[in-house]
Design a protein around this motif. Structure first.
Motif, PDB file in Angstrom:
ATOM      1  N   SER A  73       1.309  -4.749  23.668  1.00 51.84           N
ATOM      2  CA  SER A  73       1.038  -3.634  24.532  1.00 51.84           C
ATOM      3  C   SER A  73       1.332  -3.303  25.742  1.00 51.84           C
ATOM      4  N   LEU A  74       2.492  -4.297  25.734  1.00 51.50           N
ATOM      5  CA  LEU A  74       3.867  -3.260  26.420  1.00 51.50           C
ATOM      6  C   LEU A  74       4.204  -1.880  25.419  1.00 51.50           C
ATOM      7  N   GLY A  75       3.942  -1.866  24.624  1.00 54.96           N
ATOM      8  CA  GLY A  75       4.747  -0.772  23.978  1.00 54.96           C
ATOM      9  C   GLY A  75       3.928   0.411  23.315  1.00 54.96           C
ATOM     10  N   GLN A  76       2.276   0.107  24.086  1.00 52.38           N
ATOM     11  CA  GLN A  76       1.372   0.649  23.076  1.00 52.38           C
ATOM     12  C   GLN A  76       0.822   2.581  23.916  1.00 52.38           C
ATOM     13  N   ILE A  77       1.209   2.553  24.750  1.00 52.49           N
ATOM     14  CA  ILE A  77       1.296   3.547  25.335  1.00 52.49           C
ATOM     15  C   ILE A  77       2.289   4.291  25.609  1.00 52.49           C
ATOM     16  N   PRO A  78       3.784   3.985  25.385  1.00 49.59           N
ATOM     17  CA  PRO A  78       5.051   4.461  25.070  1.00 49.59           C
ATOM     18  C   PRO A  78       4.775   4.914  24.178  1.00 49.59           C
ATOM     19  N   SER A  79       4.694   4.223  23.012  1.00 49.46           N
ATOM     20  CA  SER A  79       4.535   4.483  22.128  1.00 49.46           C
ATOM     21  C   SER A  79       3.702   6.196  21.181  1.00 49.46           C
ATOM     22  N   GLY A  80       2.875   6.164  22.212  1.00 53.83           N
ATOM     23  CA  GLY A  80       1.648   6.952  21.935  1.00 53.83           C
ATOM     24  C   GLY A  80       2.351   8.501  22.416  1.00 53.83           C
ATOM     25  N   PHE A  81       2.958   8.306  23.702  1.00 54.46           N
ATOM     26  CA  PHE A  81       3.927   9.624  24.448  1.00 54.46           C
ATOM     27  C   PHE A  81       5.227   9.441  22.904  1.00 54.46           C
ATOM     28  N   LEU A  82       5.742   8.839  22.907  1.00 53.19           N
ATOM     29  CA  LEU A  82       7.533   8.685  21.856  1.00 53.19           C
ATOM     30  C   LEU A  82       6.564   9.493  20.786  1.00 53.19           C
ATOM     31  N   THR A  83       5.527   9.165  20.438  1.00 52.23           N
ATOM     32  CA  THR A  83       4.817   9.557  18.851  1.00 52.23           C
ATOM     33  C   THR A  83       3.896  11.129  18.875  1.00 52.23           C
ATOM     34  N   SER A  84       3.776  10.960  20.222  1.00 53.13           N
ATOM     35  CA  SER A  84       3.661  13.065  20.625  1.00 53.13           C
ATOM     36  C   SER A  84       5.033  13.774  20.075  1.00 53.13           C
ATOM     37  N   SER A 127       4.223  -1.798  17.729  1.00 49.49           N
ATOM     38  CA  SER A 127       3.128  -0.939  18.003  1.00 49.49           C
ATOM     39  C   SER A 127       3.295   0.831  17.863  1.00 49.49           C
ATOM     40  N   PRO A 128       4.650   1.318  17.480  1.00 54.42           N
ATOM     41  CA  PRO A 128       4.278   2.256  16.737  1.00 54.42           C
ATOM     42  C   PRO A 128       3.218   2.130  15.778  1.00 54.42           C
ATOM     43  N   GLY A 398      -6.630  -3.574  24.327  1.00 57.22           N
ATOM     44  CA  GLY A 398      -7.266  -5.186  23.045  1.00 57.22           C
ATOM     45  C   GLY A 398      -6.529  -5.932  22.844  1.00 57.22           C
ATOM     46  N   GLN A 399      -5.326  -5.304  22.985  1.00 59.80           N
ATOM     47  CA  GLN A 399      -3.700  -6.349  23.402  1.00 59.80           C
ATOM     48  C   GLN A 399      -3.467  -6.997  24.191  1.00 59.80           C
ATOM     49  N   LEU A 400      -3.574  -6.762  25.388  1.00 59.54           N
ATOM     50  CA  LEU A 400      -4.007  -7.287  26.505  1.00 59.54           C
ATOM     51  C   LEU A 400      -4.454  -8.708  26.819  1.00 59.54           C
ATOM     52  N   GLY A 401      -6.279  -8.322  25.895  1.00 58.74           N
ATOM     53  CA  GLY A 401      -6.719  -9.374  25.352  1.00 58.74           C
ATOM     54  C   GLY A 401      -6.169 -10.696  23.919  1.00 58.74           C
ATOM     55  N   GLY A 402      -5.326  -9.844  23.437  1.00 61.23           N
ATOM     56  CA  GLY A 402      -4.911 -10.784  22.476  1.00 61.23           C
ATOM     57  C   GLY A 402      -3.718 -11.304  22.985  1.00 61.23           C
ATOM     58  N   ALA A 403      -3.141 -11.411  24.215  1.00 62.41           N
ATOM     59  CA  ALA A 403      -2.105 -11.393  25.283  1.00 62.41           C
ATOM     60  C   ALA A 403      -2.550 -12.767  25.503  1.00 62.41           C
ATOM     61  N   CYS A 404      -3.747 -12.536  26.252  1.00 62.69           N
ATOM     62  CA  CYS A 404      -4.058 -13.746  27.317  1.00 62.69           C
ATOM     63  C   CYS A 404      -5.316 -14.671  26.802  1.00 62.69           C
TER      64      CYS A 404
END
Length: 452
Positions: A73-84, A127-128, A398-404
């Motif tokens: 979950s921590l990697g999702q948004i940074p991966s979105g920016f890095l992929t762009s 994440s990526p 979604g992945q925060l749900g998977g973590a919790c």
């Protein structure tokens, strides 16, 4: 030959033979995501043996499972920016390679602490991969095929857990729990190299895609096709329920981060992934400790819900494209409602392995009908440039749900019973339904009630 016929023939020669390489890319995505999800699911089968070696409580075991989803979950948004920024090809390849490498390292740990660190790194590295899969689908497929393609992609996420139980059972009986992670490392490393060689970020960059296929991917539906599809889809009352509206796609990251629709989808996905992570990680423990099944019988029953989800993902993506005219919310709501009923039914789960496997299979089918819709939904709400970021937000939820949820299960089990776990999952599904009902269904032409 008439002038018009000569022009048509010349155009065909210019465009080249129609290729279908996008479906080969879809096959690559399916296989790679199957392997990636096997890397995350294998710990569920190894968990009872890990707990024996490192002496963990239910809460500690739940925390170990959750660490993957925390990193993920921590990697999702940074991966979105890095992929762009750097492109799908580079980020996807690096993510898949590192995911497999960290998975293999889990087989040589000497302490629970090192195991926890590596479990977190597997999630962060993967994440990526999911961002790359969905962004590739968004770039490589026309709108009318995106639901079907996403359903195939997410079916791969369930084929992984489907093949894990019998394969892990064989590895444990032949070698031990550590060898599970070493065996699962190899295909991911090879496939990461394969992806870099065979798939480009955009179809126009690929030597395997003809001009005809590129035009097919990039061309929107004709006005005539839209009229025909509208005639096929005449459920005006459903458009009222799902709040179908014509909206302007979000085209800046600022707009994406301010959109309730994106956050609402993320919160709904929080519960869906949370429940899925419980089935993936805790089900073998439930079957061994509560149902007292032998290892091979456990493998058979533990695989059944994921066999159902493979069917449900294929079916859900196809239905949303073919019969719901690219509307995603209806099946999202069906999944949330049916999940609540099926989770409650597990409170009274039968002891017979055949009957229990059938119940879990049906649960998997209904649970996954709208699973792919959460990934497709941002495709209709934002433009292609902002999609990796929007999907990063949704998948973070979604992945925060998977973590919790796995951690919550461990806490519940230390104080209550499995019946309390299933009841809690049913309540979570109903909350998901309420949240999803608040977001807008973005459509080009919402239907109105026919006038009499």
């Amino acid at each position: 030959m008439t002038l018009a016929e000569k022009n048509t023939t010349a155009a065909k020669v210019t465009m080249g033979k129609m290729t279908n390489y996008r479906w080969w890319v879809m096959l690559f995505i399916f296989i790679i995501y199957t392997v990636a999800n096997a890397d995350r699911a294998n710990i569920g089968f190894a968990l009872p043996y890990i707990r024996e070696e490192f002496a963990m409580s239910n809460t500690e075991a739940g925390a170990l499972i959750s660490l993957f989803f925390i990193g993920y979950s921590l990697g999702q948004i940074p991966s979105g920016f890095l992929t762009s920024r750097f492109g799908i090809r580079k980020m996807f390849t690096a993510g898949m390679f590192l995911t497999s490498a960290f998975t293999g390292m889990m087989g040589v740990v000497d302490s629970a602490f090192h195991l926890k660190i590596l479990r977190t790194m597997v999630g962060l590295a993967e994440s990526p991969v999911v961002i790359g899969c969905t962004a590739t689908i968004n770039n490589w497929f026309p709108a009318k095929e995106k639901g079907t393609a996403t359903g195939i992609f997410l079916a791969g996420s369930k084929v992984g857990p489907l093949v894990v139980p019998p394969l892990c059972a064989w590895i444990i009986m032949t070698f031990g729990w550590r060898e599970i992670f070493l065996f699962f490392m190899i295909p991911g490393v090879l496939l990461s190299i394969f992806w870099y060689l065979m798939v480009r970020s955009q179809p126009g960059e690929s030597k395997f895609v003809s001009a005809s296929e590129l035009q097919y991917i990039q061309t929107e539906e004709t006005a005539v096709a839209k009229v025909e599809r509208k005639k096929e889809y005449n459920l005006w009352w459903l458009d009222k329920i799902v709040r179908a509206k014509k909206v302007v796609p979000l085209n800046t990251s600022k707009q994406v981060f301010r959109s309730w629709d994106i956050y609402g989808a993320a919160l709904g996905y929080f519960f869906i992934i949370g429940i899925s992570s419980i089935m993936m990680s805790w089900l073998p423990t439930y079957l061994v400790t509560i149902k007292k099944f032998a290892i091979m019988k456990t493998a058979f029953v533990a695989a059944s819900p994921f066999a159902g989800t493979v069917v449900g993902n294929f079916l859900g993506g196809w239905l949303s494209d073919k019969y719901l005219n690219k509307r995603r919310k209806p099946l999202m709501m069906v999944t949330a409602f049916s999940a609540s009923l099926m989770m409650y039914s597990l409170v009274h789960a039968p002891n017979d392995p055949i009957l229990l496997a059938m119940l879990l299979f049906i649960t998997g089918v209904f649970f996954s009908l709208g699973y792919s819709a959460f990934a497709c939904y941002p495709m209709g709400r934002v433009d292609k440039e902002q999609y990796p970021i929007a999907w990063g937000i949704v998948n973070t939820g979604g992945q925060l749900g998977g973590a919790c949820f796995p951690l919550i299960v461990g806490i519940i089990l230390d104080k209550f019973s499995w019946n309390a776990v299933f009841a809690s999952m049913a309540v979570g599904s109903m909350i998901c339904l309420l949240i999803v009902s608040t977001i807008i269904e973005p459509v080009e032409d919402p239907l109105e009630r026919p006038r009499i």
